[in-house]
Design a protein around this motif. Structure first.
Motif, PDB file in Angstrom:
ATOM      1  N   ASN A   1       0.826  -1.214   0.000  1.00  0.00           N
ATOM      2  CA  ASN A   1       0.000   0.000   0.000  1.00  0.00           C
ATOM      3  C   ASN A   1       0.856   1.257   0.000  1.00  0.00           C
ATOM      4  O   ASN A   1       0.535   2.232   0.673  1.00  0.00           O
ATOM      5  CB  ASN A   1      -0.943  -0.011   1.215  1.00  0.00           C
ATOM      6  CG  ASN A   1      -1.959  -1.122   1.121  1.00  0.00           C
ATOM      7  OD1 ASN A   1      -2.474  -1.399   0.046  1.00  0.00           O
ATOM      8  ND2 ASN A   1      -2.227  -1.768   2.227  1.00  0.00           N
ATOM      9  N   GLU A   2       1.945   1.246  -0.779  1.00  0.00           N
ATOM     10  CA  GLU A   2       2.874   2.361  -0.819  1.00  0.00           C
ATOM     11  C   GLU A   2       3.111   2.751  -2.278  1.00  0.00           C
ATOM     12  O   GLU A   2       3.217   1.891  -3.143  1.00  0.00           O
ATOM     13  CB  GLU A   2       4.200   1.917  -0.170  1.00  0.00           C
ATOM     14  CG  GLU A   2       5.266   2.961  -0.127  1.00  0.00           C
ATOM     15  CD  GLU A   2       6.556   2.445   0.494  1.00  0.00           C
ATOM     16  OE1 GLU A   2       7.141   3.197   1.284  1.00  0.00           O
ATOM     17  OE2 GLU A   2       6.978   1.321   0.186  1.00  0.00           O
ATOM     18  N   SER A   3       3.198   4.042  -2.536  1.00  0.00           N
ATOM     19  CA  SER A   3       3.490   4.485  -3.893  1.00  0.00           C
ATOM     20  C   SER A   3       5.003   4.461  -4.106  1.00  0.00           C
ATOM     21  O   SER A   3       5.778   4.382  -3.151  1.00  0.00           O
ATOM     22  CB  SER A   3       2.947   5.894  -4.134  1.00  0.00           C
ATOM     23  OG  SER A   3       3.679   6.832  -3.381  1.00  0.00           O
ATOM     24  N   ILE A   4       5.418   4.552  -5.360  1.00  0.00           N
ATOM     25  CA  ILE A   4       6.836   4.581  -5.687  1.00  0.00           C
ATOM     26  C   ILE A   4       7.481   5.817  -5.066  1.00  0.00           C
ATOM     27  O   ILE A   4       8.580   5.752  -4.521  1.00  0.00           O
ATOM     28  CB  ILE A   4       7.041   4.539  -7.215  1.00  0.00           C
ATOM     29  CG1 ILE A   4       6.586   3.186  -7.750  1.00  0.00           C
ATOM     30  CG2 ILE A   4       8.489   4.804  -7.591  1.00  0.00           C
ATOM     31  CD1 ILE A   4       6.563   3.075  -9.257  1.00  0.00           C
ATOM     32  N   GLU A   5       6.774   6.925  -5.103  1.00  0.00           N
ATOM     33  CA  GLU A   5       7.288   8.172  -4.523  1.00  0.00           C
ATOM     34  C   GLU A   5       7.506   8.031  -3.014  1.00  0.00           C
ATOM     35  O   GLU A   5       8.505   8.528  -2.481  1.00  0.00           O
ATOM     36  CB  GLU A   5       6.329   9.319  -4.814  1.00  0.00           C
ATOM     37  CG  GLU A   5       6.878  10.666  -4.415  1.00  0.00           C
ATOM     38  CD  GLU A   5       5.980  11.815  -4.847  1.00  0.00           C
ATOM     39  OE1 GLU A   5       6.086  12.873  -4.228  1.00  0.00           O
ATOM     40  OE2 GLU A   5       5.177  11.635  -5.790  1.00  0.00           O
ATOM     41  N   ASP A   6       6.596   7.341  -2.323  1.00  0.00           N
ATOM     42  CA  ASP A   6       6.752   7.116  -0.883  1.00  0.00           C
ATOM     43  C   ASP A   6       8.003   6.291  -0.598  1.00  0.00           C
ATOM     44  O   ASP A   6       8.735   6.556   0.353  1.00  0.00           O
ATOM     45  CB  ASP A   6       5.532   6.409  -0.298  1.00  0.00           C
ATOM     46  CG  ASP A   6       4.285   7.277  -0.282  1.00  0.00           C
ATOM     47  OD1 ASP A   6       4.423   8.516  -0.345  1.00  0.00           O
ATOM     48  OD2 ASP A   6       3.182   6.710  -0.217  1.00  0.00           O
ATOM     49  N   CYS A   7       8.252   5.290  -1.428  1.00  0.00           N
ATOM     50  CA  CYS A   7       9.433   4.448  -1.263  1.00  0.00           C
ATOM     51  C   CYS A   7      10.702   5.264  -1.492  1.00  0.00           C
ATOM     52  O   CYS A   7      11.676   5.134  -0.747  1.00  0.00           O
ATOM     53  CB  CYS A   7       9.380   3.263  -2.225  1.00  0.00           C
ATOM     54  SG  CYS A   7      10.771   2.126  -2.047  1.00  0.00           S
ATOM     55  N   LEU A   8      10.705   6.119  -2.508  1.00  0.00           N
ATOM     56  CA  LEU A   8      11.866   6.964  -2.785  1.00  0.00           C
ATOM     57  C   LEU A   8      12.125   7.938  -1.637  1.00  0.00           C
ATOM     58  O   LEU A   8      13.280   8.179  -1.272  1.00  0.00           O
ATOM     59  CB  LEU A   8      11.679   7.716  -4.106  1.00  0.00           C
ATOM     60  CG  LEU A   8      11.666   6.851  -5.367  1.00  0.00           C
ATOM     61  CD1 LEU A   8      11.314   7.697  -6.579  1.00  0.00           C
ATOM     62  CD2 LEU A   8      12.989   6.154  -5.570  1.00  0.00           C
ATOM     63  N   ASN A   9      11.060   8.467  -1.044  1.00  0.00           N
ATOM     64  CA  ASN A   9      11.211   9.354   0.114  1.00  0.00           C
ATOM     65  C   ASN A   9      11.771   8.601   1.321  1.00  0.00           C
ATOM     66  O   ASN A   9      12.602   9.125   2.063  1.00  0.00           O
ATOM     67  CB  ASN A   9       9.881  10.016   0.471  1.00  0.00           C
ATOM     68  CG  ASN A   9       9.466  11.062  -0.534  1.00  0.00           C
ATOM     69  OD1 ASN A   9      10.306  11.652  -1.215  1.00  0.00           O
ATOM     70  ND2 ASN A   9       8.165  11.276  -0.663  1.00  0.00           N
ATOM     71  N   ARG A  10      11.330   7.361   1.508  1.00  0.00           N
ATOM     72  CA  ARG A  10      11.830   6.525   2.611  1.00  0.00           C
ATOM     73  C   ARG A  10      13.328   6.264   2.428  1.00  0.00           C
ATOM     74  O   ARG A  10      14.109   6.315   3.379  1.00  0.00           O
ATOM     75  CB  ARG A  10      11.040   5.211   2.643  1.00  0.00           C
ATOM     76  CG  ARG A  10      11.425   4.272   3.753  1.00  0.00           C
ATOM     77  CD  ARG A  10      10.410   3.151   3.936  1.00  0.00           C
ATOM     78  NE  ARG A  10       9.923   2.560   2.719  1.00  0.00           N
ATOM     79  CZ  ARG A  10      10.349   1.391   2.226  1.00  0.00           C
ATOM     80  NH1 ARG A  10      11.294   0.718   2.826  1.00  0.00           N
ATOM     81  NH2 ARG A  10       9.827   0.907   1.114  1.00  0.00           N
ATOM     82  N   MET A  11      13.720   6.004   1.174  1.00  0.00           N
ATOM     83  CA  MET A  11      15.129   5.798   0.858  1.00  0.00           C
ATOM     84  C   MET A  11      15.956   7.030   1.213  1.00  0.00           C
ATOM     85  O   MET A  11      17.023   6.931   1.812  1.00  0.00           O
ATOM     86  CB  MET A  11      15.279   5.556  -0.654  1.00  0.00           C
ATOM     87  CG  MET A  11      15.747   4.204  -1.013  1.00  0.00           C
ATOM     88  SD  MET A  11      16.159   4.100  -2.752  1.00  0.00           S
ATOM     89  CE  MET A  11      14.577   4.057  -3.503  1.00  0.00           C
ATOM     90  N   LYS A  12      15.439   8.191   0.824  1.00  0.00           N
ATOM     91  CA  LYS A  12      16.136   9.455   1.067  1.00  0.00           C
ATOM     92  C   LYS A  12      16.290   9.720   2.568  1.00  0.00           C
ATOM     93  O   LYS A  12      17.322  10.200   3.022  1.00  0.00           O
ATOM     94  CB  LYS A  12      15.375  10.593   0.394  1.00  0.00           C
ATOM     95  CG  LYS A  12      16.123  11.887   0.320  1.00  0.00           C
ATOM     96  CD  LYS A  12      15.348  12.898  -0.504  1.00  0.00           C
ATOM     97  CE  LYS A  12      16.117  14.190  -0.639  1.00  0.00           C
ATOM     98  NZ  LYS A  12      15.377  15.175  -1.432  1.00  0.00           N
TER      99      LYS A  12
END
Length: 65
Positions: free
Chosen positions: A13-24
């Protein structure tokens, strides 16, 4: 000492953008994106059919120095 490389999977239930923000937030920058299809096995009569039901997206990331 932290790892230099890590893998981040896009959760259900996560968008690609959310994952990229988590990475950052963890101090990583994406290097490679990998997608794998997810199949469901359906048996009709005597034959087996594989039907795609989703995909798994994994980002390989490197630590920002």
């Amino acid at each position: 000492m932290s790892k230099k490389k890590a893998q981040f999977e896009v959760k259900e239930n996560e968008s690609i953008e959310d994952c990229l923000n988590r990475m950052k937030q963890h101090g990583y920058v994406p290097v490679r994106r990998t997608e794998k299809p997810i199949f469901q096995e359906i048996k009709k009569g005597g034959e087996t059919i594989y039907e795609p039901i989703g995909r798994q997206i994994v980002f390989e990331a490197m630590l920002i120095e």
